[in-house]
Scaffold this active site. Structure first.
Site, PDB file in Angstrom:
ATOM      1  N   GLY A  70     -26.835   0.194   1.558  1.00  0.00           N
ATOM      2  CA  GLY A  70     -26.054   1.156   1.314  1.00  0.00           C
ATOM      3  C   GLY A  70     -24.760   0.329   1.111  1.00  0.00           C
ATOM      4  O   GLY A  70     -24.764  -0.833   0.822  1.00  0.00           O
ATOM      5  N   ASP A  88       0.868  -1.096  -0.055  1.00  0.00           N
ATOM      6  CA  ASP A  88       0.058   0.007  -0.152  1.00  0.00           C
ATOM      7  C   ASP A  88       0.788   1.268  -0.199  1.00  0.00           C
ATOM      8  O   ASP A  88       1.910   1.239   0.707  1.00  0.00           O
ATOM      9  CB  ASP A  88      -0.901   0.156   1.207  1.00  0.00           C
ATOM     10  CG  ASP A  88      -2.288   1.003   0.979  1.00  0.00           C
ATOM     11  OD1 ASP A  88      -3.066   0.271   0.862  1.00  0.00           O
ATOM     12  OD2 ASP A  88      -2.063   2.147   0.783  1.00  0.00           O
ATOM     13  N   LYS A 128     -22.404   1.693  -5.501  1.00  0.00           N
ATOM     14  CA  LYS A 128     -21.447   2.000  -6.803  1.00  0.00           C
ATOM     15  C   LYS A 128     -21.348   1.035  -7.785  1.00  0.00           C
ATOM     16  O   LYS A 128     -21.430   1.523  -8.963  1.00  0.00           O
ATOM     17  CB  LYS A 128     -20.090   2.238  -6.391  1.00  0.00           C
ATOM     18  CG  LYS A 128     -19.268   0.953  -6.004  1.00  0.00           C
ATOM     19  CD  LYS A 128     -17.749   1.238  -5.517  1.00  0.00           C
ATOM     20  CE  LYS A 128     -16.964  -0.013  -5.421  1.00  0.00           C
ATOM     21  NZ  LYS A 128     -16.706  -0.799  -6.487  1.00  0.00           N
ATOM     22  N   LYS A 185      -0.836   3.768   6.966  1.00  0.00           N
ATOM     23  CA  LYS A 185      -1.519   2.506   7.102  1.00  0.00           C
ATOM     24  C   LYS A 185      -0.403   1.330   7.213  1.00  0.00           C
ATOM     25  O   LYS A 185      -0.933   0.299   7.972  1.00  0.00           O
ATOM     26  CB  LYS A 185      -2.314   2.243   5.791  1.00  0.00           C
ATOM     27  CG  LYS A 185      -3.116   0.954   5.681  1.00  0.00           C
ATOM     28  CD  LYS A 185      -3.806   0.723   4.442  1.00  0.00           C
ATOM     29  CE  LYS A 185      -5.205   1.716   4.151  1.00  0.00           C
ATOM     30  NZ  LYS A 185      -5.609   1.495   2.947  1.00  0.00           N
ATOM     31  N   CYS A 229     -20.368  -1.651  -1.955  1.00  0.00           N
ATOM     32  CA  CYS A 229     -20.724  -2.301  -3.342  1.00  0.00           C
ATOM     33  C   CYS A 229     -21.874  -2.037  -3.784  1.00  0.00           C
ATOM     34  O   CYS A 229     -21.886  -1.528  -5.233  1.00  0.00           O
ATOM     35  CB  CYS A 229     -20.650  -3.750  -3.051  1.00  0.00           C
ATOM     36  SG  CYS A 229     -19.063  -4.506  -2.428  1.00  0.00           S
TER      37      CYS A 229
END
Length: 436
Positions: free
Chosen positions: A260, A30, A266, A35, A263
């Site tokens: 909501g 990443d 969108k 993170k 996944c």
């Protein structure tokens, strides 16, 4: 086998930890240094039950590691998974593939061995073709097969879903890709998990079609719930009655405030845009998207009705129990609670809230909502208590304490977790979804 997982968000971290638990050597990559630093310290960037223990076990075993260097992370990897975000693009609703394409370019420039590059992110049909072209344009001398392997993980149950999947879908265009993916998933082959090998474009479409179908089931039962309220029927019995039909099934037939999460919103929108691009209208999905959006604010109006109507509601207080789009996650993306809270504050209602995991992420999305330390603090002085998310913590409220703490004994149950007769017997004015 060595596996590289590019992207250490929800999909990448869960998948990487589970692959490591299967015995593979996994490197999660990443660009976000903070993170990666937190992961090295054992701090998870997301809330997912059991993930922290799974990560800790495999890090200690030497099978799971983290880095910000893609070139170092993919060195020697037979399978390189792309698991970066594909959010809805501003302006047109298409999936934003810029992160996927940037990773593809860097992978092509950094390859030191033959490898299979796997799109794990949810991507529109044809994305694998473009990833293949981008990698080829880097001039790499190594053999590369681009494969589609969509994820079907439910937030809150992701580890179990990964290890005991309904199915594994792999879209490959050559034998090299199929062989490597067979090795990647060998532990699940041994467990006889259903694995479907198909073409790459078919695999890409399966993911969108699955999410759109589930979103349609949710929206259908929500519309049936509205009809139940008009005719005096019980939507839970309707759900049971139709769900017992094997052709329909009982899952995703729970009426509520709308879908909501990361996944469904969108992916349904991206599927619409893909269908438009190919001049193949998907009218049912278009209706699902529109109905779901309007439903969320309609739930806010339902609360206003419980407060005596929009005029009388001004100046009153509503307590929202649950803010995340579903329980057992801290995900606030497109949560119905956002629209419910906005509808209430627009009408001049004071809103307090409590959620077991989601309040930190909710704060910037709900600047006018007072976040509380527990349910009863949120309920204090409230003219209506509203269950928005069905966390277990809200399934056994102390109704005597609620009555003593709240300003009015009004309960709006947007998840149907209580029985109407039981709540009314406690002296509450009670309303729910699709039930009288």
């Amino acid at each position: 086998m060595k596996i590289a997982m590019v992207g250490s968000g929800y999909v990448g971290l869960v998948s990487g930890a589970c692959f490591a638990d299967f015995g593979h050597e996994v490197v999660c990559i990443d660009k976000d240094q903070s993170k990666i630093d937190r992961l090295h310290d054992g701090i998870m960037p997301i809330y997912e039950p059991g993930l922290d223990a799974l990560v800790e076990t495999n890090v200690k075993a030497g099978r799971l590691s983290f880095t910000t260097s893609l070139a170092e992370g993919i060195k020697g990897a037979s399978a390189i998974f792309i698991a970066v975000g594909t959010p809805s693009r501003r302006g047109d609703g298409h999936a934003d593939l810029s992160f996927v394409y940037a990773v593809a370019k860097e992978v092509g420039e950094s390859l030191s061995n033959d490898a299979v590059v796997v799109t794990k992110s949810t991507v529109p049909v044809g994305t694998g073709d473009e990833v293949e072209r981008i990698i080829a344009d880097t001039g790499t001398a190594h053999k590369v097969s681009v494969v589609s392997n969509p994820e079907f993980l439910r937030e809150g149950a992701a580890i179990g879903d990964f290890k005991r999947p309904d199915r594994i879908v792999i879209g490959a265009e050559d034998e090299f890709g199929r062989e490597v993916m067979h090795e990647v998933y060998r532990p699940l082959f041994l467990n006889e998990s259903p694995i479907l090998f198909t073409s790459r474009r078919t695999s890409e479409l399966i993911k969108y079609a699955a999410n759109a179908f589930l979103a349609t089931k949710i929206t259908f039962i929500n519309e049936m719930a509205d009809l139940c309220e008009k005719v005096g029927a019980n939507v839970q019995d309707v759900s049971r009655g139709i769900g017992m039909d094997g052709r329909i099934g009982s899952k995703f037939l729970h009426a509520g405030p709308g879908y909501g999460g990361s996944c469904f919103p969108k992916d349904t929108l991206a599927l619409l845009k893909t269908a438009e691009d190919y001049d193949s209208p998907t009218r049912i999905i278009e209706a699902v998207v529109n109905v779901n959006e309007s439903r969320k604010r309609a739930m806010g109006r339902k609360v206003l009705d419980a407060l005596g109507g929009q005029e009388k509601a001004r100046g009153k207080k509503a307590a929202l129990l649950g803010l995340t789009f579903k329980p057992n996650t801290d995900d606030m993306r497109d949560s119905p609670a956002i629209a419910v809270a906005q509808t209430l504050t627009d009408a001049g209602v004071h809103v307090s809230a409590f959620d077991p995991e989601g309040m930190e992420l909710a704060k910037p999305l709900m600047p006018n909502v007072t976040m509380c330390n527990d349910p009863y603090e949120a309920i204090e002085g409230a003219d209506a208590t509203v269950i928005v998310t069905e966390w277990d913590a809200f399934r056994a409220l102390d109704f005597d304490k609620v009555k003593a703490t709240a300003n009015a004994s009004v309960l709006v149950d947007l998840r149907n977790i209580y029985t109407p007769d039981d709540v009314r017997a406690k002296g509450f004015e009670y309303s729910s979804i699709g039930r009288s």
